[in-house]
Design a protein around this motif. Structure first.
Motif, PDB file in Angstrom:
ATOM      1  N   MET A  17      -1.809   1.282  -2.306  1.00  0.00           N
ATOM      2  CA  MET A  17      -0.981   0.566  -1.321  1.00  0.00           C
ATOM      3  C   MET A  17      -1.182   1.124   0.079  1.00  0.00           C
ATOM      4  O   MET A  17      -1.157   0.385   1.058  1.00  0.00           O
ATOM      5  N   CYS A  51       1.311   7.526  -8.781  1.00  0.00           N
ATOM      6  CA  CYS A  51       0.689   8.147  -7.600  1.00  0.00           C
ATOM      7  C   CYS A  51      -0.562   7.380  -7.183  1.00  0.00           C
ATOM      8  O   CYS A  51      -0.790   7.165  -5.972  1.00  0.00           O
ATOM      9  N   ASP A  97      -1.171   4.210  -7.725  1.00  0.00           N
ATOM     10  CA  ASP A  97      -0.743   2.934  -7.156  1.00  0.00           C
ATOM     11  C   ASP A  97      -0.326   3.100  -5.699  1.00  0.00           C
ATOM     12  O   ASP A  97      -0.617   2.245  -4.855  1.00  0.00           O
ATOM     13  N   ILE A  98       0.355   4.191  -5.386  1.00  0.00           N
ATOM     14  CA  ILE A  98       0.794   4.422  -4.006  1.00  0.00           C
ATOM     15  C   ILE A  98      -0.412   4.625  -3.086  1.00  0.00           C
ATOM     16  O   ILE A  98      -0.440   4.115  -1.959  1.00  0.00           O
ATOM     17  N   THR A 142       7.281   0.931  -7.122  1.00  0.00           N
ATOM     18  CA  THR A 142       6.518   1.932  -7.872  1.00  0.00           C
ATOM     19  C   THR A 142       7.336   3.201  -8.065  1.00  0.00           C
ATOM     20  O   THR A 142       7.337   3.804  -9.145  1.00  0.00           O
ATOM     21  N   MET A 143       8.037   3.620  -7.019  1.00  0.00           N
ATOM     22  CA  MET A 143       8.907   4.787  -7.144  1.00  0.00           C
ATOM     23  C   MET A 143       9.976   4.550  -8.205  1.00  0.00           C
ATOM     24  O   MET A 143      10.290   5.437  -8.999  1.00  0.00           O
ATOM     25  N   ILE A 201       5.838  -0.160  -2.742  1.00  0.00           N
ATOM     26  CA  ILE A 201       5.921   1.293  -2.911  1.00  0.00           C
ATOM     27  C   ILE A 201       7.268   1.681  -3.505  1.00  0.00           C
ATOM     28  O   ILE A 201       7.350   2.516  -4.416  1.00  0.00           O
ATOM     29  N   CYS A 202       8.343   1.076  -3.008  1.00  0.00           N
ATOM     30  CA  CYS A 202       9.677   1.365  -3.553  1.00  0.00           C
ATOM     31  C   CYS A 202       9.765   0.965  -5.020  1.00  0.00           C
ATOM     32  O   CYS A 202      10.385   1.671  -5.831  1.00  0.00           O
TER      33      CYS A 202
END
Length: 336
Positions: free
Chosen positions: A162, A156, A158-159, A98-99, A95-96
Motif C-alpha cells: 500500500m 506487514c 500488505d502495508i 489491514t491493521m 491500511i487501517c
C-alpha cells in the motif's frame, strides 16, 4: 543506614482504564535479562476505540474536502489536492483494515513489555579516543507477544504494498517528484534460531557502533523492535529477569508490572564520568580547583556519586479486581 521495603503496602484504588490481568511471568517473558527499567502490561480491548476510528475515517474526508475547496484558489492545485485526498484516503482505509484484520489478530494476546538496559558496552565510540574501560550504552526495546506469525508477516507485506501505491499516487500527481522505478525499500532479512530479523543495513551503517542494528525481529512467539543486537537477542531468548516484587509469584494475575533499578542507572553513568575526566586530562587524585588547603579530588566526588546507589530499586503492580477496579501497589527498597 539501611532501609528496605519502604511503603510496601501502599494501595491506590482507581477505575480500570483499559488493562486486564495476565500472569506476571508472562508479562515479563521478553524483558531481556537485566533491565534498568521494565514495564509489562496486558491491554484490554476497547470497543469504543474502533468506533472512534471508524467515525474519523468516515467523516474526516468531507471536512478535508471543504478545507481544500476554501483554501485552494488555483483550479489545478485544487484538482491535485482533491485527487490526492480521494485516492490517498482509500489507501489509508486499506491500511487501517489491514491493521484491524491482520496485525491486531496476530497480536491478539495484547501483551507488551518495554525495557531499558545498559548491558551493551563499547570501548570505542565513533571518533572519540578509546576508553580503557567498557562504556555502557543505553538500550531500549519493546516486545509484543505474537499469536500468528504468518498473519503478522502477511499484514506487514500488505502495508508495504500500500505504501508503494502511495508512491505511485505521488508520482501520478507530480510526475517528476519520484524516480519512475522507485518503490518503498524492502528490509534485509536474516534467519535466526527462533525467528527472522528484518533491518536496513544502509541505516545501520550510519552509526559506527558495533552491535547497532535497528530492527524488527519476528519470532515464533514475539515481535521485538530495538536497535541493540545484544538486547534484542536476549529478549528473543526469553531471558526474563528475576525482578518480581515480594507480594506476587510468577503465576500471580497482574495487569501491569514495572521495575526501576535506580542504583543500576547510577552505576551505568559512572564509567562515563571517569572517561570524561580522563579526556579532560585531570588527575583523579588531584584537587579539582586551585585553592589553598585540601580540596576534593575527582575520586572524592566519585565516592560521593557512589552513595547514590542507595536510591535502590522500585517495583509496582496493578491488578484488576473482579468488580473491575484497579488496585496498584508500589514498593521501594535500597537493597542491591
Amino acid at each position: 543506614m539501611q532501609l528496605t521495603a519502604a511503603w510496601k503496602d501502599l494501595h491506590d484504588w482507581t477505575t480500570n482504564q483499559g488493562v486486564k490481568n495476565s500472569t506476571a511471568a508472562s508479562l515479563l517473558a521478553f524483558a531481556g535479562g537485566n533491565p534498568l527499567i521494565s514495564v509489562g502490561m496486558k491491554q484490554a480491548e476497547i470497543p469504543v476505540l474502533e468506533e472512534i476510528v471508524g467515525y474519523v475515517l468516515e467523516r474526516a474526508p468531507d471536512h478535508l474536502r471543504r478545507f481544500i475547496d476554501a483554501a485552494e484558489q488555483d483550479p489545478d492545485d485544487k484538482e491535485k489536492a482533491l485527487l490526492a485526498l480521494n485516492r490517498g484516503w482509500v489507501l489509508m482505509e486499506e491500511i487501517c483494515e489491514t491493521m484491524r484484520d491482520k496485525i491486531s489478530p496476530a497480536l491478539n494476546s495484547h501483551e507488551t513489555v518495554f525495557s531499558i538496559a545498559a548491558n551493551w558496552k563499547q570501548t570505542q565510540i565513533a571518533d572519540l579516543p578509546p576508553s580503557p574501560r567498557p562504556l555502557p550504552l543505553p538500550e531500549m526495546a519493546f516486545a509484543c507477544r505474537l499469536a500468528d506469525r504468518d498473519l503478522f508477516l502477511e499484514g506487514c507485506n500488505d502495508i508495504l504494498i500500500m505504501l508503494d501505491k502511495f508512491v505511485d499516487l505521488v508520482r501520478e500527481i507530480e510526475p517528476n517528484s519520484i524516480p519512475e522505478n522507485y518503490r518503498v525499500p524492502r528490509p534485509d532479512e536474516e534467519a535466526l534460531a527462533g525467528g527472522t530479523r528484518y533491518f536496513y543495513s544502509s541505516l545501520s551503517r550510519q552509526v559506527p557502533l558495533e552491535g547497532f542494528e535497528p530492527q524488527l525481529l519476528v519470532g515464533d512467539n514475539a515481535v521485538i523492535a530495538g536497535y541493540s543486537m545484544r538486547q534484542v537477542d536476549a529478549m528473543l531468548a526469553g531471558e526474563a529477569p528475576d525482578i518480581l516484587p515480594s507480594w506476587i509469584q510468577a503465576d500471580s494475575p497482574v495487569a501491569v508490572i514495572s521495575y526501576a533499578n535506580f542504583a543500576g542507572m547510577i552505576e551505568a553513568v559512572r564509567p562515563w564520568a571517569v572517561y570524561g575526566i580522563g579526556l579532560s586530562g585531570i588527575d583523579l587524585d588531584a584537587p579539582v580547583a586551585d585553592e589553598e588547603g585540601p580540596g576534593p579530588t575527582p575520586n572524592d566526588l566519585l565516592q560521593i556519586w557512589d552513595t547514590l546507589t542507595e536510591l535502590g530499586q522500585s517495583y509496582a503492580t496493578a491488578t484488576v479486581q473482579p468488580n473491575g477496579t484497579l488496585i496498584t501497589r508500589w514498593q521501594w527498597t535500597n537493597a542491591n
